[in-house]
Design an enzyme around this catalytic site. Structure first.
Site, PDB file in Angstrom:
ATOM      1  CD  GLU A 248     -15.118  -1.807  33.969  1.00 19.87           C
ATOM      2  OE1 GLU A 248     -16.102  -2.575  34.047  1.00 19.87           O
ATOM      3  OE2 GLU A 248     -15.137  -0.647  34.384  1.00 19.87           O
ATOM      4  CB  CYS A 282     -18.133  -7.668  29.010  1.00 22.05           C
ATOM      5  SG  CYS A 282     -17.797  -5.931  28.718  1.00 22.05           S
TER       6      CYS A 282
HETATM    7  P1  NAD Z   1      -8.546 -15.434  28.858  1.00 21.81           P
HETATM    8  O1  NAD Z   1      -9.192 -15.507  30.162  1.00 21.81           O
HETATM    9  O2  NAD Z   1      -7.406 -16.354  28.550  1.00 21.81           O
HETATM   10  O3  NAD Z   1      -7.972 -13.947  28.587  1.00 21.81           O
HETATM   11  C1  NAD Z   1      -8.759 -12.807  28.767  1.00 21.81           C
HETATM   12  C2  NAD Z   1      -7.824 -11.597  28.607  1.00 21.81           C
HETATM   13  O4  NAD Z   1      -6.902 -11.594  29.676  1.00 21.81           O
HETATM   14  C3  NAD Z   1      -6.968 -11.592  27.346  1.00 21.81           C
HETATM   15  O5  NAD Z   1      -6.903 -10.274  26.846  1.00 21.81           O
HETATM   16  C4  NAD Z   1      -5.591 -12.055  27.824  1.00 21.81           C
HETATM   17  O6  NAD Z   1      -4.533 -11.487  27.078  1.00 21.81           O
HETATM   18  C5  NAD Z   1      -5.549 -11.553  29.227  1.00 21.81           C
HETATM   19  N1  NAD Z   1      -4.793 -12.396  30.138  1.00 21.81           N
HETATM   20  C6  NAD Z   1      -4.881 -13.736  30.289  1.00 21.81           C
HETATM   21  N2  NAD Z   1      -4.067 -14.161  31.283  1.00 21.81           N
HETATM   22  C7  NAD Z   1      -3.446 -13.056  31.763  1.00 21.81           C
HETATM   23  C8  NAD Z   1      -2.505 -12.825  32.799  1.00 21.81           C
HETATM   24  N3  NAD Z   1      -2.019 -13.830  33.579  1.00 21.81           N
HETATM   25  N4  NAD Z   1      -2.085 -11.552  33.013  1.00 21.81           N
HETATM   26  C9  NAD Z   1      -2.557 -10.522  32.270  1.00 21.81           C
HETATM   27  N5  NAD Z   1      -3.457 -10.681  31.289  1.00 21.81           N
HETATM   28  C10 NAD Z   1      -3.898 -11.929  31.041  1.00 21.81           C
HETATM   29  O7  NAD Z   1      -9.673 -15.625  27.835  1.00 21.81           O
HETATM   30  P2  NAD Z   1      -9.778 -15.477  26.270  1.00 21.81           P
HETATM   31  O8  NAD Z   1      -9.960 -16.822  25.677  1.00 21.81           O
HETATM   32  O9  NAD Z   1      -8.747 -14.578  25.670  1.00 21.81           O
HETATM   33  O10 NAD Z   1     -11.142 -14.684  26.252  1.00 21.81           O
HETATM   34  C11 NAD Z   1     -12.338 -15.346  26.577  1.00 21.81           C
HETATM   35  C12 NAD Z   1     -12.944 -14.861  27.848  1.00 21.81           C
HETATM   36  O11 NAD Z   1     -12.424 -13.628  28.253  1.00 21.81           O
HETATM   37  C13 NAD Z   1     -14.420 -14.656  27.630  1.00 21.81           C
HETATM   38  O12 NAD Z   1     -15.128 -15.746  28.120  1.00 21.81           O
HETATM   39  C14 NAD Z   1     -14.756 -13.393  28.369  1.00 21.81           C
HETATM   40  O13 NAD Z   1     -15.356 -13.706  29.601  1.00 21.81           O
HETATM   41  C15 NAD Z   1     -13.453 -12.757  28.671  1.00 21.81           C
HETATM   42  N6  NAD Z   1     -13.258 -11.457  28.025  1.00 21.81           N
HETATM   43  C16 NAD Z   1     -13.924 -10.410  28.557  1.00 21.81           C
HETATM   44  C17 NAD Z   1     -13.779  -9.168  27.994  1.00 21.81           C
HETATM   45  C18 NAD Z   1     -14.514  -7.988  28.554  1.00 21.81           C
HETATM   46  O14 NAD Z   1     -14.706  -7.016  27.852  1.00 21.81           O
HETATM   47  N7  NAD Z   1     -14.892  -8.008  29.830  1.00 21.81           N
HETATM   48  C19 NAD Z   1     -12.985  -9.002  26.886  1.00 21.81           C
HETATM   49  C20 NAD Z   1     -12.299 -10.099  26.361  1.00 21.81           C
HETATM   50  C21 NAD Z   1     -12.445 -11.329  26.966  1.00 21.81           C
END
Ligand code: NAD
Length: 478
Positions: A248, A282
């Site tokens: 997702e 999202c």
């Molecule tokens: P990010 O891309 O760093 O992280 C997004 C999520 O992924 C976080 O929960 C993080 O803990 C996890 N994550 C990051 N790297 C990982 C890895 N290598 N392995 C496993 N998990 C990992 O971004 P962020 O700054 O935390 O969030 C911002 C962006 O994330 C937003 O622009 C949005 O697009 C996206 N986001 C989407 C949702 C959703 O419901 N689809 C929720 C939260 C964040």
């Protein structure tokens, strides 16, 4: 003073502390409120062994017993709603009332999937006398699940519900920024007597955890909610091992506002929904394509309502929008606004960080945003709306589809022919007409294009947690 819970890993039925921890920060005050444990490689190995043992027990537990236990846990979570909501507001910042509703939604996910547990029907294929072909849906096995920080309770609930209802065990890595919801979920399942190893909770450095769990042969499904970039990375890792994924990912939801709609009602409803969870959703409605004949009025009413949003600490009465989750989100918003302005967009309201402690950002409306602005392609994941005029429904649909995402999309119209064209033409996993609700426990939720793969919820929700086994049986040896 709010009593934020002590955090721990949960492995093989035991809570476990770690030498290393990371801070949990209240985004409304920037004060540290707790410490989240950092799992070591040994902890993760123990979680893998526990999930393997837990699966052996849980897969042989009858669907009815699984369903009863999930419902019992959901009932406890409902009873603990106030406490859980207070923890969510402290770690995430959202208004208390929205946190309460999130807890209820999480419980509804459990209750829906509990009902589905007894409905993972197989089928009997017509065959010759003395021969049968029976299709079974069996639990896929231990799941590695990664939930994000925007919905600390309902997001982990979705993954735990799907896994447990299907007969799978799970290792859940909850978001380090907002770990309390997952902790409460695990506690509820401990309290109702879930066998050890079925539900394991870890946290730490996300990339270390995913790199340890995903390549392990004992993991049979990777379920992730988060950004498209990370989802792509995890999918790549899983594909090396032919491990299926449920993804997702990001969205950049378009809203098509047709000329026949009730402009004021659509504008007010949209402005309120846009600012929910500070836009960190999202499915948040973000790219508004409004027919030129009603554009000025829509922009005026939408902007006025957005600017009226009561922003503040989520514990204060009357607050409609809390802070952003962290300073990364503030930096992202500032960049997108500056870039849009330099591309020629009008900043109609907001656009700035609010000058107070905490990660507060003004409700922001950008108008007449050129396609060249980064925000037209990049999901803002914040309290920012784009309101652009269009000359026709065809143009609106073309613009709606002009991004790599296809998660939620919305339309406002009373014309059946317009709805028909949107159903046919809009690229999205979820299309909502005259409502900004994209997802309920009973409706399947997920994306197309770079918004991900698979569906959670609805009658489709457990499909990814099961595998199909066809059994051919002849009474005589042939
Ligand atoms: P990010 O891309 O760093 O992280 C997004 C999520 O992924 C976080 O929960 C993080 O803990 C996890 N994550 C990051 N790297 C990982 C890895 N290598 N392995 C496993 N998990 C990992 O971004 P962020 O700054 O935390 O969030 C911002 C962006 O994330 C937003 O622009 C949005 O697009 C996206 N986001 C989407 C949702 C959703 O419901 N689809 C929720 C939260 C964040």
């Amino acid at each position: 003073m709010h009593d934020y819970p002590d955090l721990a890993l949960h492995i093989a039925g035991e809570w476990r502390t770690t030498a290393e921890t990371l801070p949990v920060v209240n985004p409304a005050t920037e004060a540290e409120i707790g410490r989240v444990p950092v799992a070591t490689a040994d902890d993760l190995d123990d979680a893998l062994a526990a999930a393997t043992d837990g699966f052996a027990v849980w897969r042989r537990t009858s669907p009815r017993d699984r369903a009863d236990l999930i419902r019992d846990a959901a009932a406890l979570l409902r009873d603990r709603r106030d406490e859980i909501a207070a923890d969510i507001t402290a770690e995430h910042g959202k208004p208390l009332r929205q946190a309460e509703l999130e807890v209820i939604r999480g419980c509804e996910f459990f209750e829906w999937d509990a009902g589905e547990a007894v409905r993972t029907y197989g089928r009997v294929i017509p065959s010759a006398p003395g021969v049968s072909y029976v299709v079974h849906h069996q639990p896929i096995g231990p799941v590695a699940a990664f939930s994000p920080w925007n919905f600390p309770m309902s997001q982990p609930a979705r993954k735990v519900a799907g896994a447990l209802a299907s007969g799978c065990s799970i290792i859940l890595k909850a978001a380090e920024e907002t770990p309390a919801g997952a902790r409460h979920i695990v506690q509820a399942f401990v309290d109702v007597g879930l066998p050890p190893g079925v539900l394991n909770l870890v946290s730490g450095v996300p990339s270390d955890i995913s790199a340890h769990l995903i390549p392990d042969d004992r993991i049979n499904l990777v379920a992730f909610t988060g950004s498209t970039n990370v989802g792509r990375h995890l999918t790549g890792m899983a594909s090396e091992h032919m491990t299926p994924v449920l993804m997702e990912l990001g969205g950049h939801a378009p809203v098509i506002v047709c000329e026949d709609t009730d402009v004021e009602a659509a504008a007010v409803s949209s402005a309120i929904r846009k600012m929910r969870n500070a836009g960190q959703v999202c499915t948040s409605p973000t790219r508004f394509f409004v027919h030129e004949s009603i554009y000025e009025r829509f922009l005026q009413v939408f902007t006025a309502r957005a600017a009226e949003t009561v922003v503040g600490d989520g514990t204060e009465p009357g607050v409609e929008m809390g802070p952003l989750a962290n300073d990364r989100r503030i930096a992202a918003m500032e960049h997108l606004v500056a870039d849009a302005r330099s591309a020629g967009a009008a900043v109609v309201t907001g656009g700035n960080r609010i000058d107070r402690p905490g990660y507060f950002f003004e409700p922001t409306v950008l108008a007449e945003v050129p396609d060249t602005a980064a925000v037209m392609q990049t999901e803002p994941f914040g309290p920012l709306a784009i309101v652009n005029p269009v000359a026709s429904l065809d143009e609106a649909i073309e613009k709606a589809n002009g991004v790599p995402y296809g998660l939620a999309a919305y339309g406002f119209t009373n014309r059946a022919d317009y709805v028909d064209r949107m159903v046919d033409g809009v690229e999205a996993g979820n299309l909502s007409i005259n409502t900004l609700e994209a997802s309920l426990p009973e409706t399947p939720f997920g994306g197309v294009k770079s918004s991900g793969y698979g569906r959670e919820g609805g009658a489709e929700g457990l499909a990814h947690y099961t595998v199909v086994k066809n059994v051919s049986h002849s009474i005589q040896i042939v």
